[in-house]
Write a protein that holds these residues in place. Structure first.
Motif, mmCIF file in Angstrom:
data_model
loop_
_atom_site.group_PDB
_atom_site.id
_atom_site.type_symbol
_atom_site.label_atom_id
_atom_site.label_comp_id
_atom_site.label_asym_id
_atom_site.label_seq_id
_atom_site.Cartn_x
_atom_site.Cartn_y
_atom_site.Cartn_z
ATOM 1 N N ARG A 268 0.841 -1.205 0.000
ATOM 2 C CA ARG A 268 0.000 0.000 0.000
ATOM 3 C C ARG A 268 0.876 1.256 0.000
ATOM 4 O O ARG A 268 0.550 2.255 -0.648
ATOM 5 C CB ARG A 268 -0.913 0.000 1.222
ATOM 6 C CG ARG A 268 -2.024 -1.056 1.144
ATOM 7 C CD ARG A 268 -3.060 -0.882 2.225
ATOM 8 N NE ARG A 268 -2.536 -1.116 3.555
ATOM 9 C CZ ARG A 268 -2.485 -0.217 4.520
ATOM 10 N NH1 ARG A 268 -2.942 1.015 4.286
ATOM 11 N NH2 ARG A 268 -2.000 -0.517 5.700
ATOM 12 N N LEU A 269 2.003 1.181 0.720
ATOM 13 C CA LEU A 269 2.911 2.319 0.781
ATOM 14 C C LEU A 269 3.555 2.579 -0.578
ATOM 15 O O LEU A 269 3.707 3.734 -0.995
ATOM 16 C CB LEU A 269 3.987 2.057 1.833
ATOM 17 C CG LEU A 269 4.858 3.252 2.246
ATOM 18 C CD1 LEU A 269 3.994 4.350 2.837
ATOM 19 C CD2 LEU A 269 5.913 2.809 3.253
ATOM 20 N N THR A 270 3.907 1.518 -1.278
ATOM 21 C CA THR A 270 4.490 1.672 -2.612
ATOM 22 C C THR A 270 3.505 2.341 -3.562
ATOM 23 O O THR A 270 3.863 3.253 -4.322
ATOM 24 C CB THR A 270 4.924 0.309 -3.178
ATOM 25 O OG1 THR A 270 5.905 -0.273 -2.303
ATOM 26 C CG2 THR A 270 5.515 0.457 -4.563
ATOM 27 N N LYS A 271 2.256 1.895 -3.524
ATOM 28 C CA LYS A 271 1.229 2.515 -4.361
ATOM 29 C C LYS A 271 1.033 3.978 -3.992
ATOM 30 O O LYS A 271 0.858 4.842 -4.867
ATOM 31 C CB LYS A 271 -0.087 1.755 -4.227
ATOM 32 C CG LYS A 271 -0.062 0.340 -4.810
ATOM 33 C CD LYS A 271 -1.395 -0.361 -4.622
ATOM 34 C CE LYS A 271 -1.362 -1.767 -5.194
ATOM 35 N NZ LYS A 271 -2.646 -2.489 -4.983
ATOM 36 N N ALA A 272 1.072 4.262 -2.687
ATOM 37 C CA ALA A 272 0.901 5.644 -2.235
ATOM 38 C C ALA A 272 2.046 6.523 -2.730
ATOM 39 O O ALA A 272 1.834 7.680 -3.118
ATOM 40 C CB ALA A 272 0.815 5.693 -0.710
#
Length: 583
Positions: free
Chosen positions: A307-311
């Protein structure tokens, strides 16, 4: 009872290029040909009358053989990979075909097989392509999963635990990008040899895909399996500290390893492999070049990481306000005078909060977004520099970090030139920092670009020096001005260690810098004791939280005020409000 092994049959099959065996349904071996003897090491007299199980390596459990006999009963034939053992104890994979041969008095079974690990004939090579990696000649993912399932079955039947290691090379994509796939392939071949030189003969090593490897590790059943697995993994990590020769050059590359144990961490082949993969990604998140054992909380950690990578990707494209820059000063240790600044990018996400640069910079590199991140870094720096009303004292060094992947990027000049012009307009000197591990793997084109930077008056610094294991010959040829001593070595400057031990590495680095005419700066100074020890070793420059923490420009950077200790600071009395150092 007369057997069907007639003279005519013997003439036909004795010189057949495949190993052949005939057995009764008891089962007992009644005939083998010469190729059988060559592959297995058993002479005919040693196996006639024996059960075919004399060849078994013990990798397959009862369920495997039940399925085999069921297929033979239903279809009259069975074909597949089976793992057997030679007379000398060596295990090897066979491609085995068994046919049921009805006879008026008794049913017989004819087996024909080849050693698919030998790769002797063209036909055998074609067959083996489905099971072996063509480059390294290691088992591929398909064969490894079969072998892992066999190992799980054997352990389940005999209560025999084992370990599984999952390897992924760090920054291997950089090698392919900078040097081409032929050099990358050569490096992968050297890596496979390195792994096989560390593991034991009975361990199974495979190349799963790209730069991913795995190993089934045999462990002593003495209750110390986790410790045994960790010790082997640490030896493997350390083996990667030496350079690999590929394409005529030395390359420095590390490995991240995840590990699991059967049955504690999983009871199926797929579950074990998935969990070892998750543990490997944790090793990467914790800094790469290390080993991590699987933990039950990894799933949540990795979900958050995704999720952090997508963010990050979204923020880089749509939310420039989430990115900012702080500046950490660099000091003359003997006087306490600030003589440089390092610009450090920061990211604060509305949901996740402040994110460690060690985490999001690696994410940007892995997703091919590092140029966009550098764009935000330069944008924030220029905004701060343009806001300066009165130019400060000239001569300050101004450093930014760039990724090795960007050095030959045609877009880099257009991005950096406005920044360099503004830095020079202030009377300062621009400096580029590149981590040692990346610098050791630069192509000749990239090195030539660095030489151009040097000729244009842009300083080049090796960041995290001491972690990449530079060769002296390569270091001598690099177009660099400064080496930054990694904080790990600075942290060792404590009274709890003997003087000769705590000083040895830094003294050697300082001597190396002097020999090559380079400046040295110590990173991560966090105590007065470390500062005093560095001064005693004649280290002239340093930075760290004890001297000053990184601060935003808006806090009054380089304000023309006087420090309580005076503009010239005595050793051990660095001004806490470093912004007031200039007077």
């Amino acid at each position: 009872m007369e057997t069907p092994v007639t003279d005519h049959f013997r003439t036909l099959v004795e010189s057949h290029p495949r190993a052949m065996m005939l057995a009764t349904d008891e089962p007992r071996i009644i005939y083998v040909n010469r190729m059988f003897e060559s592959i297995t090491g058993y002479r005919e007299a040693e196996v006639i009358g024996e059960k075919p199980a004399v060849l078994s390596a013990g990798f397959h459990g009862p369920a495997f053989y039940r399925d085999m006999w069921a297929t033979l009963a239903e279809e009259g034939r069975w074909e597949g990979v089976i793992w057997n053992r030679r007379k000398n104890g060596e295990t090897y994979p066979q491609w085995l075909m068994i046919h049921r041969v009805p006879h008026p008095e008794q049913t017989f079974y004819a087996g024909m097989f080849m050693d698919i690990g030998a790769l002797t004939s063209f036909e055998e090579r074609l067959t083996s392509m489905a099971y072996y990696d063509a480059l390294t000649e290691l088992p591929n993912r398909a064969l490894f999963l079969e072998l892992l399932e066999m190992r799980v079955s054997r352990s389940r039947d005999h209560d025999n635990p084992f370990g599984l290691l999952f390897f992924d090379l760090d920054y291997f994509k950089d090698i392919n990008d900078l040097f081409g796939h032929s050099v990358g392939d050569e490096l992968l071949l050297e890596v496979s040899r390195c792994i096989r030189s560390v593991v034991r003969r009975e361990d199974v090593v495979a190349r799963l895909a790209g730069d991913e490897f795995a190993a089934i590790v045999e462990l002593a059943p003495d209750g110390t399996q986790e410790s045994q697995l960790e010790q082997l993994a640490v030896r493997l990590v350390n083996a990667f500290r030496a350079p690999f020769l590929a394409g005529g050059n030395e390359h420095f590359i590390s490995v991240s390893i995840g590990g699991v144990l059967y049955p504690g961490d999983g009871t199926s082949a797929l579950e074990l492999l998935q969990k070892a993969d998750k543990a490997m990604y944790l090793a990467k998140q914790e800094g790469r070049g290390r080993y991590c054992h699987y933990r039950a909380d990894l799933l949540n950690d990795q979900d958050e990481g995704q999720r952090l990578t997508k963010a990050l990707v979204t923020s880089l494209k749509t939310a420039p306000g989430e990115f900012s820059v702080v500046y950490q000063p660099q000091f003359e240790l003997a006087t306490g005078r600030v003589d440089g600044l390092e610009a450090l990018i920061r990211w604060t996400h509305p949901e996740f909060g402040p994110i460690s640069p060690a985490r999001f910079v690696a994410m940007a590199e892995s997703r091919g977004m590092i140029h966009q991140l550098t764009e935000h870094l330069v944008r924030c720096i220029l905004r701060d520099l343009w806001s300066m009303e009165k130019p400060p004292e000239p001569g300050l060094r101004f450093a930014i970090n760039v990724s090795a992947r960007q050095i030959t990027d045609a877009r880099l000049d257009g991005l950096l030139n406005p920044l360099f012009e503004q830095i020079r307009r202030l009377g300062w000197h621009p400096e580029l920092e590149i981590t040692e591990t990346h610098l050791m793997n630069l192509s000749e084109d990239a090195l030539e670009r660095l030489r151009t930077f040097r000729d244009e008056g842009i300083r080049v610094a090796i960041d995290d020096f001491g972690t990449g294991y530079s060769s002296l010959a390569y270091l001598h040829s690099l177009p660099v001005h400064t080496i930054k001593i990694d904080r790990h070595f600075v942290s060792c400057l404590e009274d709890t260690l003997p003087v000769e031990d705590r000083d040895r590495v830094i003294a050697a680095i300082l001597a190396l810098a002097e020999v090559f005419g380079l400046e040295a700066i110590a990173e991560g100074i966090e105590t007065s004791q470390q500062q005093s020890a560095l001064l005693a070793l004649a280290c002239k420059r340093g930075q760290g939280y004890f001297l000053a923490r990184p601060q935003p420009w808006s806090s009054g950077l380089l304000a023309p005020k006087s420090c309580n200790s005076g503009s010239q600071l005595t050793p051990g009395k660095v001004c806490r409000n470093w912004l007031l150092t200039y007077s």
